[in-house]
Design a protein around this motif. Structure first.
Motif, PDB file in Angstrom:
ATOM      1  N   PRO A  65      35.193  38.104  41.357  1.00 48.70           N
ATOM      2  CA  PRO A  65      35.824  37.068  40.527  1.00 48.70           C
ATOM      3  C   PRO A  65      37.304  36.845  40.869  1.00 48.70           C
ATOM      4  O   PRO A  65      37.787  35.709  40.830  1.00 48.70           O
ATOM      5  CB  PRO A  65      35.684  37.595  39.101  1.00 48.70           C
ATOM      6  N   LEU A  66      38.009  37.923  41.219  1.00 44.66           N
ATOM      7  CA  LEU A  66      39.419  37.764  41.603  1.00 44.66           C
ATOM      8  C   LEU A  66      39.554  36.965  42.902  1.00 44.66           C
ATOM      9  O   LEU A  66      40.414  36.092  43.016  1.00 44.66           O
ATOM     10  CB  LEU A  66      40.076  39.134  41.750  1.00 44.66           C
ATOM     11  N   ALA A  67      38.696  37.259  43.868  1.00 43.16           N
ATOM     12  CA  ALA A  67      38.743  36.525  45.135  1.00 43.16           C
ATOM     13  C   ALA A  67      38.355  35.063  44.934  1.00 43.16           C
ATOM     14  O   ALA A  67      38.992  34.162  45.502  1.00 43.16           O
ATOM     15  CB  ALA A  67      37.817  37.190  46.157  1.00 43.16           C
ATOM     16  N   LEU A  68      37.333  34.815  44.129  1.00 39.04           N
ATOM     17  CA  LEU A  68      36.931  33.424  43.860  1.00 39.04           C
ATOM     18  C   LEU A  68      38.016  32.678  43.083  1.00 39.04           C
ATOM     19  O   LEU A  68      38.296  31.518  43.373  1.00 39.04           O
ATOM     20  CB  LEU A  68      35.613  33.399  43.091  1.00 39.04           C
ATOM     21  N   GLY A  69      38.617  33.347  42.109  1.00 41.35           N
ATOM     22  CA  GLY A  69      39.707  32.724  41.352  1.00 41.35           C
ATOM     23  C   GLY A  69      40.894  32.397  42.233  1.00 41.35           C
ATOM     24  O   GLY A  69      41.510  31.330  42.103  1.00 41.35           O
ATOM     25  N   THR A  70      41.209  33.306  43.154  1.00 42.89           N
ATOM     26  CA  THR A  70      42.292  33.061  44.103  1.00 42.89           C
ATOM     27  C   THR A  70      41.965  31.864  44.983  1.00 42.89           C
ATOM     28  O   THR A  70      42.829  31.018  45.256  1.00 42.89           O
ATOM     29  CB  THR A  70      42.545  34.314  44.973  1.00 42.89           C
ATOM     30  N   GLN A  71      40.718  31.782  45.423  1.00 41.85           N
ATOM     31  CA  GLN A  71      40.310  30.676  46.289  1.00 41.85           C
ATOM     32  C   GLN A  71      40.415  29.344  45.563  1.00 41.85           C
ATOM     33  O   GLN A  71      40.925  28.363  46.109  1.00 41.85           O
ATOM     34  CB  GLN A  71      38.878  30.899  46.796  1.00 41.85           C
ATOM     35  N   TRP A  79      41.058  33.912  56.362  1.00 43.50           N
ATOM     36  CA  TRP A  79      41.599  35.129  56.968  1.00 43.50           C
ATOM     37  C   TRP A  79      42.560  35.835  56.015  1.00 43.50           C
ATOM     38  O   TRP A  79      42.634  37.056  55.983  1.00 43.50           O
ATOM     39  CB  TRP A  79      42.272  34.838  58.316  1.00 43.50           C
ATOM     40  N   LEU A  80      43.284  35.055  55.205  1.00 46.36           N
ATOM     41  CA  LEU A  80      44.201  35.662  54.231  1.00 46.36           C
ATOM     42  C   LEU A  80      43.416  36.314  53.095  1.00 46.36           C
ATOM     43  O   LEU A  80      43.773  37.398  52.635  1.00 46.36           O
ATOM     44  CB  LEU A  80      45.171  34.604  53.684  1.00 46.36           C
ATOM     45  N   GLN A  81      42.344  35.654  52.676  1.00 46.20           N
ATOM     46  CA  GLN A  81      41.470  36.255  51.660  1.00 46.20           C
ATOM     47  C   GLN A  81      40.924  37.594  52.162  1.00 46.20           C
ATOM     48  O   GLN A  81      40.930  38.589  51.434  1.00 46.20           O
ATOM     49  CB  GLN A  81      40.304  35.318  51.323  1.00 46.20           C
ATOM     50  N   ALA A  82      40.454  37.613  53.385  1.00 49.10           N
ATOM     51  CA  ALA A  82      39.922  38.855  53.967  1.00 49.10           C
ATOM     52  C   ALA A  82      41.015  39.906  54.085  1.00 49.10           C
ATOM     53  O   ALA A  82      40.782  41.088  53.809  1.00 49.10           O
ATOM     54  CB  ALA A  82      39.296  38.579  55.326  1.00 49.10           C
ATOM     55  N   LEU A  83      42.198  39.486  54.495  1.00 48.17           N
ATOM     56  CA  LEU A  83      43.326  40.405  54.641  1.00 48.17           C
ATOM     57  C   LEU A  83      43.720  41.042  53.306  1.00 48.17           C
ATOM     58  O   LEU A  83      44.154  42.194  53.269  1.00 48.17           O
ATOM     59  CB  LEU A  83      44.520  39.662  55.254  1.00 48.17           C
ATOM     60  N   ILE A  84      43.540  40.307  52.243  1.00 43.67           N
ATOM     61  CA  ILE A  84      43.876  40.836  50.916  1.00 43.67           C
ATOM     62  C   ILE A  84      42.724  41.650  50.327  1.00 43.67           C
ATOM     63  O   ILE A  84      42.898  42.800  49.929  1.00 43.67           O
ATOM     64  CB  ILE A  84      44.239  39.684  49.945  1.00 43.67           C
ATOM     65  N   TRP A  85      41.530  41.083  50.261  1.00 43.20           N
ATOM     66  CA  TRP A  85      40.454  41.660  49.466  1.00 43.20           C
ATOM     67  C   TRP A  85      39.676  42.761  50.159  1.00 43.20           C
ATOM     68  O   TRP A  85      39.114  43.627  49.468  1.00 43.20           O
ATOM     69  CB  TRP A  85      39.533  40.559  48.951  1.00 43.20           C
ATOM     70  N   LEU A  86      39.601  42.776  51.476  1.00 43.96           N
ATOM     71  CA  LEU A  86      38.919  43.896  52.150  1.00 43.96           C
ATOM     72  C   LEU A  86      39.651  45.223  51.923  1.00 43.96           C
ATOM     73  O   LEU A  86      39.016  46.206  51.512  1.00 43.96           O
ATOM     74  CB  LEU A  86      38.726  43.609  53.632  1.00 43.96           C
ATOM     75  N   PRO A  87      40.961  45.298  52.151  1.00 45.28           N
ATOM     76  CA  PRO A  87      41.636  46.569  51.856  1.00 45.28           C
ATOM     77  C   PRO A  87      41.598  46.946  50.372  1.00 45.28           C
ATOM     78  O   PRO A  87      41.471  48.126  50.040  1.00 45.28           O
ATOM     79  CB  PRO A  87      43.079  46.330  52.306  1.00 45.28           C
TER      80      PRO A  87
END
Length: 126
Positions: A65-71, A79-87
């Protein structure tokens, strides 16, 4: 003495499920063969893959939900989403895994859960 320790308290503190005092882990996820405080034998117990499953599901419930809300709100590149949410996901999994494994181990200890064993009946022999 075995019934007086809360499995939730012992599990979340990563302590012996019998006495609540000794450390449960030898390494990051390796359970000691026995408790240093009360000498309870842990060799016949194993939490299996249950803790990993629950941790992945809980982290997914928190992160998606945080990643979808950010999107939706900021529309960052993928790539920025992956850089943030994978770690973040990996860090949360690593943080939750040890106490969840200890909690599952303590619950199994409290309820005397063991691996299922197949017993051949007389009908199977015929």
């Amino acid at each position: 003495m075995g019934g007086s320790v809360s499995p939730v308290s012992a599990g979340l503190r990563c302590r012996c499920p019998q006495c609540g005092e000794g450390d449960l882990f030898r390494g990051y996820l390796t359970i000691k063969p026995n408790c240093a405080a009360c000498e309870a034998n842990f060799q016949s117990m194993e939490a299996g893959d249950g803790p990993a499953f629950f941790v992945v599901v809980i982290v997914g419930i928190l992160v998606v939900p945080l990643a979808l809300g950010t999107q939706v709100a900021l529309e960052p590149p993928i790539w920025l989403q992956a850089l943030i949410w994978l770690p973040v996901s990996i860090a949360l999994c690593m943080w939750f895994l040890r106490p969840f494994k200890a909690l599952m181990f303590a619950m199994q200890w409290r309820h005397h859960a063991r691996e299922a064993e197949f017993e051949a009946s007389e009908d199977d022999a015929a």
